[in-house]
Design an enzyme around this catalytic site. Structure first.
Site, PDB file in Angstrom:
ATOM      1  CE  LYS A  45      -3.998  -1.825   2.570  1.00  0.00           C
ATOM      2  NZ  LYS A  45      -5.030  -1.602   1.542  1.00  0.00           N
TER       3      LYS A  45
ATOM      4  NE  ARG B 216     -10.868  -9.933  -2.082  1.00  0.00           N
ATOM      5  CZ  ARG B 216     -11.204  -9.041  -3.005  1.00  0.00           C
ATOM      6  NH1 ARG B 216     -11.499  -9.429  -4.237  1.00  0.00           N
ATOM      7  NH2 ARG B 216     -11.241  -7.757  -2.712  1.00  0.00           N
TER       8      ARG B 216
HETATM    9  N1  BES Z   1      -8.243  -3.782   4.408  1.00  0.00           N
HETATM   10  C1  BES Z   1      -8.352  -3.387   3.050  1.00  0.00           C
HETATM   11  C2  BES Z   1      -9.665  -2.647   2.762  1.00  0.00           C
HETATM   12  C3  BES Z   1      -9.717  -1.232   3.253  1.00  0.00           C
HETATM   13  C4  BES Z   1      -9.001  -0.237   2.603  1.00  0.00           C
HETATM   14  C5  BES Z   1     -10.512  -0.903   4.307  1.00  0.00           C
HETATM   15  C6  BES Z   1      -9.089   1.065   3.052  1.00  0.00           C
HETATM   16  C7  BES Z   1     -10.619   0.406   4.746  1.00  0.00           C
HETATM   17  C8  BES Z   1      -9.896   1.385   4.134  1.00  0.00           C
HETATM   18  C9  BES Z   1      -8.319  -4.603   2.135  1.00  0.00           C
HETATM   19  O1  BES Z   1      -7.513  -5.639   2.567  1.00  0.00           O
HETATM   20  C10 BES Z   1      -7.763  -4.147   0.832  1.00  0.00           C
HETATM   21  O2  BES Z   1      -6.645  -3.759   0.803  1.00  0.00           O
HETATM   22  N2  BES Z   1      -8.586  -4.185  -0.205  1.00  0.00           N
HETATM   23  C11 BES Z   1      -8.185  -3.745  -1.474  1.00  0.00           C
HETATM   24  C12 BES Z   1      -8.725  -4.722  -2.483  1.00  0.00           C
HETATM   25  C13 BES Z   1      -8.168  -4.529  -3.867  1.00  0.00           C
HETATM   26  C14 BES Z   1      -6.706  -4.863  -3.904  1.00  0.00           C
HETATM   27  C15 BES Z   1      -8.933  -5.420  -4.817  1.00  0.00           C
HETATM   28  C16 BES Z   1      -8.774  -2.355  -1.698  1.00  0.00           C
HETATM   29  O3  BES Z   1      -9.888  -2.089  -1.253  1.00  0.00           O
HETATM   30  O4  BES Z   1      -8.083  -1.523  -2.259  1.00  0.00           O
HETATM   31 MN    MN Z   2      -5.512  -5.417   1.935  1.00  0.00          MN
END
Ligand code: BES
Ligand code: MN
Ligand code: ZN
Length: 499
Positions: A278, A352
């Site tokens: 990230k 997931r």
């Molecule tokens: N934990 C995150 C989702 C999230 C992001 C929650 C920001 C709250 C604030 C999750 O694990 C994630 O990173 N999801 C990705 C999925 C994508 C790579 C398909 C996302 O939402 O960007």
């Molecule tokens: Mn994630």
């Protein structure tokens, strides 16, 4: 904060109850509620209305000192128009009471608001609504500060004065306090830093609450997870030095044969994204990626404390998502416990991957239904913002019924959800050339394709998915865990047990 209930009646009049302060209602247009009238012996409250010091607009307050009376102060609280006191009016009145109580120069107070004044609601709703609001004012997140935030002062002991202090209202008070305790636990866990709140810490906490409120508990470690063939869950923990934990909590409040409600909470104690790292800005907030787990722990604690006559099981897959030489790579293919293979195209779609194995594990309990709770997708925040949790189920009769139950529980507890679609068309996006499915579905409808992924692991039971990415915590100046969706979940379970 200590709560109790007392009755007032003709023998035991409101004006005779001794306290440092008594909060009573006033309606828009300056009409005193019944208990306010009973306290207006010398006409002081009527004078306050006449002089325009208070109108009764919802959420406004006026503190009146009364030397020589049983209650030394009267707090007049505006409730809005008498024939249309809304949920919102009542909540805003209680929030104002809470604010005044929290820096009053007294430690005890009484609350004699008309608990049945809200349209379509009863005293039970009022008690369940007001306790968590009053408790919120004494919640602190300063356990790691060497100088504490302002030490909680003000009212610590609150007596609810009600027309009927019967076993039903006492029962409701006990439930409301249990829910507030669960909220405290979940918020505290969410706010803890990820170097303290590790998978091991969550497991220790689970064992502690199991001891305190009488739940069964089991914690599986890496070896046992390997034996269960949880290849998807284990792929997420590959890059981390923290050992993964798989936590199972059991509340046997119903008959032995009754099918349990199973709650599954995402417990990523820190989500760096892994090799699909990230960006740095705001990454600290990914300590909240275990809020699904925290909501399951808080709910299970509340269920145990309430001694709810229902069988409930909590399952928490917990690990960290870290990059390292041993971390899972984009392109890796793993085999889930269900036997389905997954091409991991983005290691940041890890929620997931841990949930699918937990959902397969849940099959063994022959559940009445399974609800998973997860900070799953940023896309859910784009879709619904920070007001509603995303609710996903299949679209058939049994699932429509479950969805309606959860939506209603959300409305009752002001912890609302909004239903989203799961349809075959979205499933196209999960196609992989090399495995049964990919773990991402591309940018469009990210929260829906995530739900579609989970759906493939839940075909043996009735299932709902709650995406709490937008509702589990607040950012900015008010940064902190909200404890959502504990109010919705506990309401849902209480309704199932007693409704
Ligand atoms: N934990 C995150 C989702 C999230 C992001 C929650 C920001 C709250 C604030 C999750 O694990 C994630 O990173 N999801 C990705 C999925 C994508 C790579 C398909 C996302 O939402 O960007
Ligand atoms: Mn994630
Ligand atoms: Zn995550």
């Amino acid at each position: 904060m200590d709560f109790s209930i007392k009755a007032f009646n003709t023998k035991n009049a409101i004006a005779e109850h001794k306290s440092s302060c008594i909060a009573v209602g006033i309606y828009e247009g300056g009409k005193l509620s019944a208990s306010a009238k009973a306290l207006d012996l010398k006409g002081v409250l009527t004078t306050a209305v006449k002089t325009g010091d208070i109108t009764g607009k919802a959420g406004t307050t006026l503190l009146v000192h009364r030397a020589g009376e049983a209650a030394k102060r009267v707090l007049l609280v505006g409730l809005g128009a008498e024939d249309a006191v809304s949920d919102r009016n009542f909540i805003s009145a209680i929030q104002s009471v809470s604010r005044v109580f929290s820096h009053l120069g007294a430690s005890d107070a009484m609350l004699a608001l008309p608990l049945d004044c809200v349209k379509g609601r009863d005293a039970h709703w009022a008690i369940r609504t007001l306790i968590p609001i009053l408790r919120e004012s004494v919640f602190r997140a300063d356990s790691l500060k060497s100088k504490k935030d302002d030490t909680p002062t003000g009212v610590r002991k609150i007596t609810l004065l009600v027309a009927e202090a019967n076993s039903a209202t006492r029962h409701t008070l006990k439930q409301a306090v249990a829910v507030a305790n669960g909220l405290d636990l979940a918020k505290t866990l969410g706010n803890l830093p990820p170097n303290i709140c590790t998978p091991t810490y969550l497991a220790t906490t689970a064992k502690q609450i199991a001891r305190e409120v009488g739940l069964g508990v089991e914690v599986l470690d890496r070896k046992q997870l390997e034996a269960l063939k949880m290849g998807s869950f284990l792929s997420v923990t590959n890059g981390s030095d923290q050992p993964p934990k798989f936590i199972i909590l059991k509340h046997q409040g119903g008959k032995a044969k009754d099918a349990p409600v199973v709650l599954v909470g995402k417990g990523i104690t820190f989500d760096t994204g892994g090799i699909s790292l990230k960006p740095g800005g705001g990454m600290d907030e990914m300590k909240y990626d275990m809020c699904g787990a925290a909501s399951v722990l808080g709910t299970m604690q509340a269920v145990g404390e309430m001694e709810l006559p229902l069988n409930v099981i909590g399952i928490i897959p917990a690990c960290e998502n870290m990059p390292s030489g041993s971390a899972t790579r984009p392109g890796d293919i793993v085999t889930s416990m269900s036997g389905q293979t997954i091409e991991i195209l983005n290691t940041d779609a890890e929620g997931r991957l841990i949930l699918c194995d937990a959902l397969t594990y849940a099959e063994r309990f022959k559940p009445a239904c399974v609800i998973d709770i997860a900070t799953l997708t940023g896309a859910c925040i784009t879709a619904l913002g920070h007001h509603n949790t995303g609710l996903f189920t299949r679209h058939d009769k049994a699932h429509d019924a479950l969805a309606d139950e959860l939506l209603a529980a959300g409305k009752y507890s002001h912890d609302t959800a909004w239903r989203m679609p799961i349809e075959e068309a979205y499933n196209e996006q999960l196609k992989s050339n090399f495995a049964d499915m990919a773990n991402i579905g591309g940018p469009p409808a990210g929260s829906i394709t995530a739900a579609c992924f989970l759906e493939r692991y839940t075909r043996k039971y009735t299932w709902a998915h709650l995406d709490i990415a937008g509702t589990a915590w607040k950012s900015g100046g008010a940064k902190g865990s909200t404890g959502r969706p504990i109010p919705m979940l506990t309401t849902f379970l209480i309704d199932r047990a007693e409704g």
